[in-house]
Design a protein around this motif. Structure first.
Motif, PDB file in Angstrom:
ATOM      1  N   GLY B 112       0.814  -1.206   0.000  1.00 47.10           N
ATOM      2  CA  GLY B 112       0.000   0.000   0.000  1.00 47.10           C
ATOM      3  C   GLY B 112       0.847   1.255   0.000  1.00 47.10           C
ATOM      4  O   GLY B 112       1.389   1.644  -1.026  1.00 47.10           O
ATOM      5  N   ALA B 113       1.000   1.867   1.159  1.00 44.23           N
ATOM      6  CA  ALA B 113       1.664   3.160   1.232  1.00 44.23           C
ATOM      7  C   ALA B 113       3.183   3.060   1.367  1.00 44.23           C
ATOM      8  O   ALA B 113       3.855   4.076   1.458  1.00 44.23           O
ATOM      9  CB  ALA B 113       1.098   3.962   2.391  1.00 44.23           C
ATOM     10  N   HIS B 114       3.733   1.864   1.410  1.00 46.55           N
ATOM     11  CA  HIS B 114       5.178   1.694   1.493  1.00 46.55           C
ATOM     12  C   HIS B 114       5.668   0.951   0.260  1.00 46.55           C
ATOM     13  O   HIS B 114       5.053  -0.034  -0.151  1.00 46.55           O
ATOM     14  CB  HIS B 114       5.584   0.887   2.732  1.00 46.55           C
ATOM     15  CG  HIS B 114       5.154   1.495   4.021  1.00 46.55           C
ATOM     16  ND1 HIS B 114       3.884   1.317   4.532  1.00 46.55           N
ATOM     17  CD2 HIS B 114       5.808   2.279   4.900  1.00 46.55           C
ATOM     18  CE1 HIS B 114       3.783   1.977   5.688  1.00 46.55           C
ATOM     19  NE2 HIS B 114       4.930   2.569   5.931  1.00 46.55           N
ATOM     20  N   THR B 115       6.767   1.415  -0.296  1.00 49.85           N
ATOM     21  CA  THR B 115       7.364   0.729  -1.443  1.00 49.85           C
ATOM     22  C   THR B 115       8.859   0.554  -1.197  1.00 49.85           C
ATOM     23  O   THR B 115       9.544   1.492  -0.783  1.00 49.85           O
ATOM     24  CB  THR B 115       7.145   1.527  -2.743  1.00 49.85           C
ATOM     25  OG1 THR B 115       5.738   1.683  -2.955  1.00 49.85           O
ATOM     26  CG2 THR B 115       7.743   0.798  -3.938  1.00 49.85           C
ATOM     27  N   PHE B 116       9.338  -0.639  -1.475  1.00 51.78           N
ATOM     28  CA  PHE B 116      10.732  -0.983  -1.246  1.00 51.78           C
ATOM     29  C   PHE B 116      11.288  -1.523  -2.559  1.00 51.78           C
ATOM     30  O   PHE B 116      10.792  -2.516  -3.089  1.00 51.78           O
ATOM     31  CB  PHE B 116      10.820  -2.045  -0.149  1.00 51.78           C
ATOM     32  CG  PHE B 116      12.209  -2.502   0.174  1.00 51.78           C
ATOM     33  CD1 PHE B 116      13.069  -1.709   0.912  1.00 51.78           C
ATOM     34  CD2 PHE B 116      12.653  -3.742  -0.255  1.00 51.78           C
ATOM     35  CE1 PHE B 116      14.351  -2.137   1.220  1.00 51.78           C
ATOM     36  CE2 PHE B 116      13.938  -4.189   0.053  1.00 51.78           C
ATOM     37  CZ  PHE B 116      14.783  -3.379   0.790  1.00 51.78           C
ATOM     38  N   VAL B 117      12.280  -0.835  -3.108  1.00 47.69           N
ATOM     39  CA  VAL B 117      12.909  -1.256  -4.357  1.00 47.69           C
ATOM     40  C   VAL B 117      14.354  -1.621  -4.061  1.00 47.69           C
ATOM     41  O   VAL B 117      15.076  -0.846  -3.428  1.00 47.69           O
ATOM     42  CB  VAL B 117      12.853  -0.129  -5.413  1.00 47.69           C
ATOM     43  CG1 VAL B 117      13.548  -0.568  -6.698  1.00 47.69           C
ATOM     44  CG2 VAL B 117      11.416   0.258  -5.706  1.00 47.69           C
ATOM     45  N   ARG B 124      21.732  -2.220  -3.276  1.00 45.98           N
ATOM     46  CA  ARG B 124      21.206  -0.848  -3.204  1.00 45.98           C
ATOM     47  C   ARG B 124      19.685  -0.887  -3.091  1.00 45.98           C
ATOM     48  O   ARG B 124      19.029  -1.649  -3.801  1.00 45.98           O
ATOM     49  CB  ARG B 124      21.600  -0.051  -4.448  1.00 45.98           C
ATOM     50  CG  ARG B 124      23.068   0.308  -4.559  1.00 45.98           C
ATOM     51  CD  ARG B 124      23.299   1.269  -5.716  1.00 45.98           C
ATOM     52  NE  ARG B 124      22.804   0.729  -6.957  1.00 45.98           N
ATOM     53  CZ  ARG B 124      23.551   0.028  -7.820  1.00 45.98           C
ATOM     54  NH1 ARG B 124      24.824  -0.195  -7.577  1.00 45.98           N
ATOM     55  NH2 ARG B 124      23.024  -0.438  -8.930  1.00 45.98           N
ATOM     56  N   PHE B 125      19.144  -0.039  -2.212  1.00 49.25           N
ATOM     57  CA  PHE B 125      17.691  -0.008  -2.088  1.00 49.25           C
ATOM     58  C   PHE B 125      17.184   1.413  -1.939  1.00 49.25           C
ATOM     59  O   PHE B 125      17.915   2.327  -1.520  1.00 49.25           O
ATOM     60  CB  PHE B 125      17.216  -0.863  -0.910  1.00 49.25           C
ATOM     61  CG  PHE B 125      17.411  -0.224   0.441  1.00 49.25           C
ATOM     62  CD1 PHE B 125      16.472   0.665   0.960  1.00 49.25           C
ATOM     63  CD2 PHE B 125      18.529  -0.506   1.203  1.00 49.25           C
ATOM     64  CE1 PHE B 125      16.656   1.256   2.206  1.00 49.25           C
ATOM     65  CE2 PHE B 125      18.722   0.084   2.448  1.00 49.25           C
ATOM     66  CZ  PHE B 125      17.780   0.967   2.941  1.00 49.25           C
ATOM     67  N   ALA B 126      15.923   1.590  -2.291  1.00 48.89           N
ATOM     68  CA  ALA B 126      15.180   2.820  -2.020  1.00 48.89           C
ATOM     69  C   ALA B 126      13.895   2.418  -1.314  1.00 48.89           C
ATOM     70  O   ALA B 126      13.289   1.400  -1.657  1.00 48.89           O
ATOM     71  CB  ALA B 126      14.866   3.542  -3.322  1.00 48.89           C
ATOM     72  N   PHE B 127      13.514   3.200  -0.331  1.00 48.22           N
ATOM     73  CA  PHE B 127      12.338   2.854   0.479  1.00 48.22           C
ATOM     74  C   PHE B 127      11.519   4.113   0.684  1.00 48.22           C
ATOM     75  O   PHE B 127      12.020   5.112   1.203  1.00 48.22           O
ATOM     76  CB  PHE B 127      12.810   2.278   1.823  1.00 48.22           C
ATOM     77  CG  PHE B 127      11.693   1.827   2.730  1.00 48.22           C
ATOM     78  CD1 PHE B 127      10.548   1.232   2.230  1.00 48.22           C
ATOM     79  CD2 PHE B 127      11.811   1.958   4.108  1.00 48.22           C
ATOM     80  CE1 PHE B 127       9.532   0.800   3.070  1.00 48.22           C
ATOM     81  CE2 PHE B 127      10.805   1.526   4.955  1.00 48.22           C
ATOM     82  CZ  PHE B 127       9.662   0.938   4.441  1.00 48.22           C
ATOM     83  N   SER B 128      10.272   4.076   0.246  1.00 49.05           N
ATOM     84  CA  SER B 128       9.416   5.253   0.407  1.00 49.05           C
ATOM     85  C   SER B 128       8.270   4.959   1.365  1.00 49.05           C
ATOM     86  O   SER B 128       7.746   3.832   1.400  1.00 49.05           O
ATOM     87  CB  SER B 128       8.870   5.709  -0.944  1.00 49.05           C
ATOM     88  OG  SER B 128       7.965   4.756  -1.464  1.00 49.05           O
TER      89      SER B 128
END
Lengths: 149, 161
Positions: B112-117, B124-128
């Motif tokens: 839902g409101a969290h995204t983990f790439v 390497r990661f990005a987390f929103s």
């Protein structure tokens, strides 16, 4: 100083000119969205540096029948997204993603948050061991219902 | 003096439903053990987060210290879990590979409101976290006061559970 994202183009008012017929068809709830600002990171000289960007404008169309959505930038680039109710206690809030972009909107107020996850985690296509140089951002703003359901 | 019944006798006389229940239990234990072995586990450290938080009526830019968390990716199903250290919160995420042709090792997981790439090769990661601002405050009905952020960092494979 705010930078301009490479995919930013025209003003909010110009959005009507990029409305595609498919988005105006029955069953789509269509919004015009105005992002106020974005912050995030971008690779500069091999390091991730915090950046600030001007907000962008785009169209967002939601088809609640199958919870799919299209986010269309002013340059006509489209992202096809799958959506879900993000939080049971907020049934008007819908979270959509295509994997690389995530968009959450509260349909009643029009408030939205938006992230672009293309930078950093994705490898550089030329040198796969390196991070790519695209921005990685989070932004916020508001949408206005343009028509539809 | 009574002799203890041999175990074999117990086995023979155990009612069928009980034996079935034991069999199911054993199968469940074996299945659970197998499933645990099929999770890839990473310890992830966010270097920092950038984003916004409500101050008064407007969102103000903020910078946050990065979090640490454990990310587990199923080797058999497109799902993962993300457990932020110190908070005890667990996110159950659906995962996909958005660009299988150009970036086959980069996964994207969302709840839902969290995204983990994350790129599984480099870590390497990005987390929103998009929960803030957009969801209505349960009392005022206006924007809630949680932060809206995106963070970057690196994950390393865990050495074991």
């Amino acid at each position: 100083m705010k930078r301009t994202l490479p995919w930013t183009a025209a003003a909010f008012a110009a959005m009507t000119s990029v409305t595609a017929p498919a988005l105006a068809a029955d069953g789509w709830l269509e919004f015009g969205c105005n992002e106020i600002e974005e912050t995030g990171y971008q690779m500069v000289d091999g390091k991730m540096v915090r950046q600030l960007y001007e907000g962008t404008q785009f169209l967002f169309a939601l088809r609640e029948a199958d919870m799919t959505a299209i986010l269309q930038l002013v340059n006509n680039q489209r992202f096809y997204m799958d959506c879900r109710i993000a939080f049971r206690l907020a049934p008007d809030a819908v979270a959509c993603t295509d994997g690389a972009h995530a968009f959450v909107i509260e349909k009643v107020s029009g408030r939205f948050t938006y992230t672009r996850h293309l930078g950093w985690a994705y490898p550089d296509v030329r040198v796969p061991t390196n991070a790519n140089g695209d921005p990685l951002t989070v932004g916020y703003g508001f949408c206005i219902v343009k028509g539809g359901a | 003096m009574m002799r203890a019944e041999p175990i074999r006798s117990l086995t023979v006389t155990t009612p069928v439903p009980v034996r079935c229940a034991v069999a199911v239990l054993l199968a469940a234990v074996v299945t659970t053990a197998t499933a645990q072995e099929q999770w890839e586990i990473y310890v992830c450290t966010e270097s920092e987060e950038a984003g916004y938080r409500l101050q008064g009526d407007t969102l103000a830019r903020n910078r946050y210290e990065g979090a640490t968390f454990t990310f587990s990716l199923s080797a058999t199903d497109p799902v993962g879990t993300l457990e932020e250290h110190g908070t005890g919160g667990m996110l159950y995420m659906d995962c996909l590979i958005p660009y299988e042709d150009k970036a086959p090792t980069t996964i994207s997981c969302t709840e839902g409101a969290h995204t983990f790439v994350m790129d599984l090769e480099s870590g390497r990661f990005a987390f929103s976290r998009l929960f803030g601002y957009v969801f209505p405050d349960p009392i005022t009905g206006g924007p809630n006061g949680d932060a809206v952020t995106v963070g970057v960092g690196l994950c390393k494979p865990s050495q074991g559970i």
